[in-house]
Write an enzyme that holds these catalytic residues in place. Sequence first.
Site, PDB file in Angstrom:
ATOM      1  N   TRP B 164       0.818  -1.157   0.034  1.00  0.00           N
ATOM      2  CA  TRP B 164       0.130   0.049  -0.070  1.00  0.00           C
ATOM      3  C   TRP B 164       0.992   1.220   0.061  1.00  0.00           C
ATOM      4  CZ3 TRP B 164      -4.012  -1.509  -2.195  1.00  0.00           C
ATOM      5  CH2 TRP B 164      -4.656  -2.633  -1.713  1.00  0.00           C
ATOM      6  N   ASP B 165       1.824   1.217   0.738  1.00  0.00           N
ATOM      7  CA  ASP B 165       2.880   2.295   0.713  1.00  0.00           C
ATOM      8  C   ASP B 165       3.203   2.495  -0.894  1.00  0.00           C
ATOM      9  OD1 ASP B 165       2.898   3.070   3.208  1.00  0.00           O
ATOM     10  OD2 ASP B 165       4.559   1.612   3.751  1.00  0.00           O
ATOM     11  N   LEU B 166       3.638   1.357  -1.358  1.00  0.00           N
ATOM     12  CA  LEU B 166       4.297   1.358  -2.670  1.00  0.00           C
ATOM     13  C   LEU B 166       3.173   1.810  -3.580  1.00  0.00           C
ATOM     14  CD1 LEU B 166       6.293  -1.718  -2.517  1.00  0.00           C
ATOM     15  CD2 LEU B 166       7.457   0.418  -2.710  1.00  0.00           C
TER      16      LEU B 166
END
Lengths: 405, 405
Positions: B164-166
């Site tokens: 999700w960060d990426l």
Amino acid sequence: MYDLLGKLRVVEAASFIASPTAGLYLAQMGAEVIRVDQIGGGPDFKRWPLADNGASFAWEGLNKGKKSVALDLSRPEGRELLVALATAPGDDGGVFLTNFPVGGFLAHEHLVKRRADLITVRIMGQADGRTAFDHTVNSAIGIPNLTGPVGHEGAPVNHVLPAWDLLTGAYSAFALLAAERHRRDTGQGQEVRIPLSDVGIATIANLGQVAEVLHTGVSRQRYGNALYGSFGRDFVTGDGKRLMIMALTTRQWAGLIKTLGIGDAVARIEAAQGVAFATYEGARFDHRDALFALVEAAFATRQAGELCAAFDANGCCWGPYKTTVEAASDPAMVTQNPIFSSIAQPSEMTYPVAGSMATLPQSQRLTPVRAPYLGEHSDEILADVLGLGSGEIGRLHDAGVVASA
Amino acid sequence: MYDLLGKLRVVEAASFIASPTAGLYLAQMGAEVIRVDQIGGGPDFKRWPLADNGASFAWEGLNKGKKSVALDLSRPEGRELLVALATAPGDDGGVFLTNFPVGGFLAHEHLVKRRADLITVRIMGQADGRTAFDHTVNSAIGIPNLTGPVGHEGAPVNHVLPAWDLLTGAYSAFALLAAERHRRDTGQGQEVRIPLSDVGIATIANLGQVAEVLHTGVSRQRYGNALYGSFGRDFVTGDGKRLMIMALTTRQWAGLIKTLGIGDAVARIEAAQGVAFATYEGARFDHRDALFALVEAAFATRQAGELCAAFDANGCCWGPYKTTVEAASDPAMVTQNPIFSSIAQPSEMTYPVAGSMATLPQSQRLTPVRAPYLGEHSDEILADVLGLGSGEIGRLHDAGVVASA
């Protein structure tokens, strides 16, 4: 949807997840995205999950707000129409998004003869043209060996979220706009190739994990649900609710200790070990076994309702573990979330669909547009973009080269 | 690196993974990205994995090619300098990337008083300003309950890749360029808010999984390493090599059957069940138990070397399972991969780092630039962007408001 991208026109000939998400993000920011499919549907047209009428929830989710042209791409005349669409003139056109093979009839070197400033964004498996999908990229860079419960060593655990497809799709939408900005500045188009396998290994490297293993010579062990290098894991409350807890910052760590009332016990560990958890998150990982035991015990005495409220009051980072049904049924996440709107889709179901993942408080959020029926815009696009007359379009239909919804 | 983004100047005040990757992607496409950090480093400056000298491999991986300004952001004078940098004039400036709180001193409503056409791209946890990190987003949308071996039900399995960060990082780089294109067309800047939690639930919805569970009323079961809805799983060769095999298309399915020589047995299943695997991938999933048994048996009789060569010859999709060490040590993936270059980093190690994940055959790939030392460009940026004289810069150093590397 937002109207940021003016009249930018992107022709998409692609399937599966990565390329269609790139087109989706562009469409949701206002670009005109024309998806061209084989008559009857490409290889992703019946991707599970399916609705009762056979429509793919995945396909209609990934192609919302696009226009659809259906051509027989097995025949030269159909291929010629796709090439003509991709290379049609106009300052805001000439942008082509595809995952077709690098060397086939959609090779950039062929297309550029028809439009010199064409931008081709090509999503690939591997850089040399060999096939790769999300799961084979993931296995090849070592993620499944690090995933899953401790004790399950030797048996890799695949991810279920197609993270590499998704990252590649978003990155491709970014790279497309970067190339288009360059073309606006210089007049020069070009091909942009984005292989899934390069996205995979580059990302692992960007996260420091190539340097790490070249330095240590060994792969990380499995840490189960624990977050590497900081404080994070799942814990179960006294009333049986499982929560994910993360404490990466000094403030989050202080809030966790305060909420759970474990300050004295934590201080004893710090004194015994000569560490300061508040100022160095790595120490929270080094001594995780002792800390996890404290947090487990404190959780067991608490009820989820009051505990979560206290976590929020104290600036902690936590999340529930939900099933997909629970998530989809949560009003705050879906039906009352401004990014969602309930619309009718080709599956003949009306349900909440997501618009742009970004929110622009100073711009008007437009209602998401449903996915097209296959070939719904064939005639409109052939007339508007290629300037074909109704007689010619009729002939193409009669010849089976073009189909409409 | 490529030089696509002209002189676009982005000021980044951010930490962790999502925002820094957005800045990284922009820098690798030629933007000038000025990262502003607290003197001594922000909360991500010592993120694991670490080098022997204490430098973070993660930090230096995510901040390659950026410039670094170090300010004391706890003091009004330091904050004023950050605000001045974010809102500095110039057609190619006025783009600010941050994950600072929506309502603090970096609130867009404050910043826009200094530059009316400012673009603020703000990565958030939740849309209401509450905290969320990758793992709490993941747990809240149901992924861990679907991940992991069959039989492990009731115990969620966290992912280890911060997907999700990426995804949020790449999408933010895209949204930033979309907003900047809009500003070029209209002169209007604005804030773009991208909450991790919205990226999570919107993505699940885009993949059709919200519609799916609203339709069925139940969450999917765990399928272990099997790919939902098509043919995919890991299998072990006679010499003990584990391979991920996927057959999503008719061609891949035909190649798999041919390579393994299981055509007759597959045909018997098709006849008995009244299905056609070649033309409907869903049937391959419905009857996976029977098909998996055939493939397992065929794998057991084959050696990995000749099997993989045959898979390639027959257009199959497969990938090895590697450890991270094996992946990082694979010349084709890293040292001989044109996207990697070996450079010296602040960790005092020289190792292969990844440049742009995209390859532009018609543009020159520039060598990746190492990450900065903290504050390495403080004086240069204060002079060039804010026009401060050496006397004023010296005073700021003496006052402890600015630090250099």
